[in-house]
Each structure stands twice: as C-alpha cells, then as structure tokens.
Enzyme design. Sequence first.
Site, mmCIF file in Angstrom:
data_model
loop_
_atom_site.group_PDB
_atom_site.id
_atom_site.type_symbol
_atom_site.label_atom_id
_atom_site.label_comp_id
_atom_site.label_asym_id
_atom_site.label_seq_id
_atom_site.Cartn_x
_atom_site.Cartn_y
_atom_site.Cartn_z
ATOM 1 N N LYS A 203 -42.811 73.165 15.471
ATOM 2 C CA LYS A 203 -42.636 71.927 14.707
ATOM 3 C C LYS A 203 -43.990 71.437 14.199
ATOM 4 O O LYS A 203 -44.151 71.115 13.043
ATOM 5 C CB LYS A 203 -41.954 70.873 15.582
ATOM 6 N N GLU A 209 -50.001 77.763 22.693
ATOM 7 C CA GLU A 209 -49.303 78.996 23.070
ATOM 8 C C GLU A 209 -48.818 79.735 21.833
ATOM 9 O O GLU A 209 -49.013 80.947 21.678
ATOM 10 C CB GLU A 209 -48.089 78.684 23.959
ATOM 11 N N GLY A 264 -38.072 68.448 18.909
ATOM 12 C CA GLY A 264 -38.142 69.872 19.221
ATOM 13 C C GLY A 264 -36.960 70.339 20.065
ATOM 14 O O GLY A 264 -36.363 71.380 19.805
ATOM 15 N N ARG A 265 -36.591 69.544 21.066
ATOM 16 C CA ARG A 265 -35.513 69.968 21.976
ATOM 17 C C ARG A 265 -34.130 69.717 21.386
ATOM 18 O O ARG A 265 -33.122 69.983 22.032
ATOM 19 C CB ARG A 265 -35.678 69.271 23.337
ATOM 20 N N GLU A 350 -37.142 66.660 29.606
ATOM 21 C CA GLU A 350 -38.167 66.153 28.688
ATOM 22 C C GLU A 350 -37.668 64.845 28.061
ATOM 23 O O GLU A 350 -38.457 63.967 27.730
ATOM 24 C CB GLU A 350 -38.496 67.191 27.606
ATOM 25 N N HIS A 381 -24.238 83.556 45.763
ATOM 26 C CA HIS A 381 -24.864 84.387 46.797
ATOM 27 C C HIS A 381 -26.323 84.018 46.977
ATOM 28 O O HIS A 381 -27.111 84.811 47.495
ATOM 29 C CB HIS A 381 -24.695 85.862 46.434
ATOM 30 N N LYS A 501 -52.246 69.120 28.753
ATOM 31 C CA LYS A 501 -52.776 69.834 27.580
ATOM 32 C C LYS A 501 -54.257 69.523 27.398
ATOM 33 O O LYS A 501 -55.070 70.410 27.163
ATOM 34 C CB LYS A 501 -52.036 69.390 26.313
HETATM 35 O O1 F6P Z 1 -43.826 70.566 25.500
HETATM 36 C C1 F6P Z 1 -44.098 69.653 24.503
HETATM 37 C C2 F6P Z 1 -43.535 70.069 23.187
HETATM 38 O O2 F6P Z 1 -44.019 69.177 22.227
HETATM 39 C C3 F6P Z 1 -42.004 70.130 23.153
HETATM 40 O O3 F6P Z 1 -41.434 68.891 22.982
HETATM 41 C C4 F6P Z 1 -41.791 71.051 22.016
HETATM 42 O O4 F6P Z 1 -40.473 71.531 21.959
HETATM 43 C C5 F6P Z 1 -42.825 72.104 22.336
HETATM 44 O O5 F6P Z 1 -43.938 71.379 22.821
HETATM 45 C C6 F6P Z 1 -43.232 72.971 21.184
HETATM 46 O O6 F6P Z 1 -43.768 72.232 20.140
HETATM 47 P P1 F6P Z 1 -43.936 72.841 18.703
HETATM 48 O O7 F6P Z 1 -42.587 73.193 18.187
HETATM 49 O O8 F6P Z 1 -44.587 71.772 17.898
HETATM 50 O O9 F6P Z 1 -44.794 74.061 18.809
#
Ligand code: F6P
Length: 538
Positions: A203, A209, A264-265, A350, A381, A501
């Site tokens: 987003k 990452e 995002g979620r 979240e 199990h 972060k």
């Molecule tokens: O973990 C924080 C967060 O902002 C989530 O809300 C989001 O889904 C994720 O990081 C990834 O963010 P982005 O889509 O901006 O890479």
Amino acid sequence: MSERPQWQALQRHFDEIGGQHLRDLFADQPGRGEQFTTTAAGLYLDYSKQRVTGETLRLLRELAAACGMSDRIEAMFRGDRINRSENRAVLHVALSAPADADIELDGRNVVPDVHAVLDRMAAFATRIRDGSWTGHTGKRIRNVVNIGIGGSDLGPVMAYEALRNYSERDLTFRFVSNIDGTDFIEATRDLDAAETLFIVCSKTFTTLETLSNAHAARDWCLRTLKVDAAIAKHFVAISTNAEGVAKFGIEPAQMFGFWGWVGGRYSMDSAIGLSTMLAIGPDAFHAMLSGFHAMDTHFRSTPLERNLPALMGLLAIWNNNFLGAATVAVLPYEQYLKRFPAYLQQLAMESNGKHVTLDGTRVDYPTGPIYWGEPGTNGQHSFYQLIHQGTHIVPCDFIGFCQPLNPLGEQHDLLMANLFAQSEALAFGKTADEVKSEGTTAALVPHRTFEGNRPSNTILAEQLTPHTLGALVALYEHSVFVQGVIWNIDSFDQWGVELGKALATRTAAELRSTDEPPLTHDSSTNTLIRRYRRLRDH
Ligand code: F6P
C-alpha cells in the site's frame, strides 16, 4: 464504557446467569438449536452453544444501541472519516460495490475508480492466463510470485489457498513476505526467471520487508534476463504510492492502484487480490466480490437481532468482557482454509489490539482477544486437550461446509462428524457420574471428566466457493468492526507497529557499522547486539 448503565446491566446479568451450564440452557429452551441461529449470504450461524440467554442478547443489543451502532455502521458506509487517528475514511465496502453504485467520498463517486482498476486487472489476468502476455524472452508466464507483507500478503495467500480448487493449475503461485532471505530463496529456487511474474504489493511502497524482497527479485531476474528492459515484462506493482513504484522502476502502466481509504488488512478484494484473480480468473474473482457485497448489504440493512456480523461481534464482547475469555480459536474444518486463522489474526488483532478509546483515554476493560487456530481435525490432536479440559475458557468458531470439494470415500462425513462432535463435547462435556457409570476406577474419574460449558459458534455453508469466501471474510470484517464500536476504539489504525520499526532501523545501522558503534540501548539489548556481531563475524 464500563460506566454505561447498559454495560452494568450486562455485568449484573452475568452475575446472575454466568454460572449456568449449557446443559441447563438447552434443557430450559428446547428449541434453542433452531432458535439461536441466523443466515446471511449463504452462511448459517448457530450460536446456540454460546453461554447466553434471550435476555443476554437483548442486553447486548441495548449496549450496541447505546454505543450508537446503527449510526456508526452508517458512518462507515457513508465514507465518514471514522479512522480518526489517521483522519481517513474506511470504505473497503466500496471495493465490492456493483458498478452502478454511488459511494461518495469528498463529493466524488469512488465506484467508477474501483471498477476501472478491476477492468484493468481482468484484462491483465486474461492475458497471463491465455498466454498472450509473455516474458522478456517470449516464454509464457508459468509462475507468479506475490511479494508483500501483512495485508499485502495474508489476504492474497489465504485467498489463493482457499480457492485453490478453482485455480489455474498450469500456473504456480508463491508468496514471499518475510525479510528472512530464506523466504525469497526457497520460493524462487526452482523457478525460471523467464517464466516468472512478480507482483509487488505494498500500500505504502515503503515497507522494508517488501522493498528488500522486491530488490532481491529484481536482482534475481536480471541475473538470468540480463537487461533492465526485461523488468517491464516480469514486474507489476499494487500500491497507492505511484511515485514510490516509479522510483523502484515499475512503469505506471504496470501498476494497479488502490486508495488510502482501503486499510491494508481490508484490501484482499482490491488490486491487492491480483494474484487471486490470476489464479481463479476474473469471473470467479467477481463472484468473490459478490459474496463480500452480499454480506455488506446484510450488515448494513438487517436489524441487530438477525444481523450475522453484529451477533458475532456482540457475542465476542460477551465472551471477552463478561466471561473473561482472552482468546478465540478459529477452527475451519476445511483444509483449503488452512491460512484463514493467520489471516484473521491480522484482521482482528491489528484492528482491535488497542489500549485507548477514540479520544485517547485509557480503556478500563479488555479489548481485542487473541485469535489463533488451525484446521480441524489437526488441531484435535494438538491443542484441543486444553480447550476441553484446561483452565482457560477458549470460545471457538467452528467453520464447515456441507459439500466437499474433494470427495474421498466417506472422509467428508468423518470430517464433519468430528466438527459436530467437538462442539457438542465442548458444550455438554461428560459428568463424573457418567464417567463412573462406565466403570472407570475412582482415581481416574477426575481425569476423564469433561466439565463442558465451553462456548462455540458454528458457521456452516453449502460449499466453499469464491462467493462463500467473500461472505465469510466480510462477516469477520464487520464482526471486528462491531467489537471496535462497543470498545469505542479506532479499529483502523495500527500505531502499535511503529516503535518496533523505528528501533529496528536504528539497530540495523548498528549491525551494519564496520567499527564497534557505541550502543545506548538497555543492557540486555546492548549485550545481545554485541554477542550477535561477535558470532556473526567470527
Ligand atoms: O504491519 C503494519 C502494516 O502497515 C500493515 O497494516 C500492512 O498490512 C503491512 O504493514 C504492509 O504494509 P504495506 O502494504 O504498505 O507494505
């Protein structure tokens, strides 16, 4: 909140009925198993095995009314800036609205924008699926690697797994999220770059990452394909940040956008779902959207008595705040839903893992419970022992389907028999007298006794289809929303991820530094960093 008369009425009510056993609740209300049920968008919810009476439900609805539930629901659908701490509208419901709907944000209908992106996604997905989009060397795309994390990963991977039965089997799908290099290396080790498409989902297009993995993917591609021009045929981006995407080197024509008003979620039915559309095709993707929309419409228009997400949300409040249950186990009896609990963890935790109300006041009641789970029957199990006989109350959501997608002898009946048996055993248990009457020795009776009275929901649907999945996800989205309204928290921000972060950025610089940097953390963190550097460089 806890000062509200409606909350206190619930507390008094809990003091009166909280100790009642489900055995008695069923005995007192013979039609309970039919009465405490409701249906919407192809989903049937049986909440009769919750520790509630008709009075509990009435009091919960009164609490909802006192919290302005109907107004808050309308405010979301209307596009008000209900994400107050980020001053944003929360309009994921617009993602699945039909093309002729009118959902205005700041005086502009956003639905045509949504459908313009859906149409571009469909055109692209069709070209990948029919082979008319080829890679740089002219080879057909056979592998799709989604790079993203959080909402940009969990929705896509969950939906891919959930709808795998409907997927194009000639395409291989992989999902890379972790900054741990192993994730990328293992996902790509057997793939041919000339046949691989990367979908970079972010987003913000700033997430460490995702950008690290996207750069690794670019390098990996170029090692085989050699020229920068190849990137255009092997990378697309999904983002709200066109500038960031361009900076990375992906052309605007290769970008599918979405909007700040999609959390995002809550984004798996936006362009973030491109991998889903590539897997199942545009028509099935639209069927999934129709499931979301059916549940959205039900949620907006149905009185609380029969409103499935509202009921689930209010029952969760009862379990969390009055029964004192700190967790919820999500137990799909459907192998294709194996990533559904992980998906729900982000959605629920979240969203509702918050410690202050909308105006910043510390809450004096527990908020979001911990979501966890595994598919049945595997969990049986493993951790079900604790759910049956442990000291914690763990409300369970059982999810099952009447028609199997992969019939195999009588295995589906056996699977569902297990689901029904588990919720029955949890609710009714087995008394010491029953155990004794089986001739069990006195010493073993306590070990073999099941107290029961463990609450659960059962969600039953005809078959796992794209439509059903959409409805199921929307059900949980709105149930999470309902809980947030009662707790009066902002379910749509996520400031809690920021501190870690920032500290990681500072620590990364210290790990990168070639000399011994002066460390000013606490003594534990300082020692861990020194030890890590020593052993790493050994
Ligand atoms: O973990 C924080 C967060 O902002 C989530 O809300 C989001 O889904 C994720 O990081 C990834 O963010 P982005 O889509 O901006 O890479």
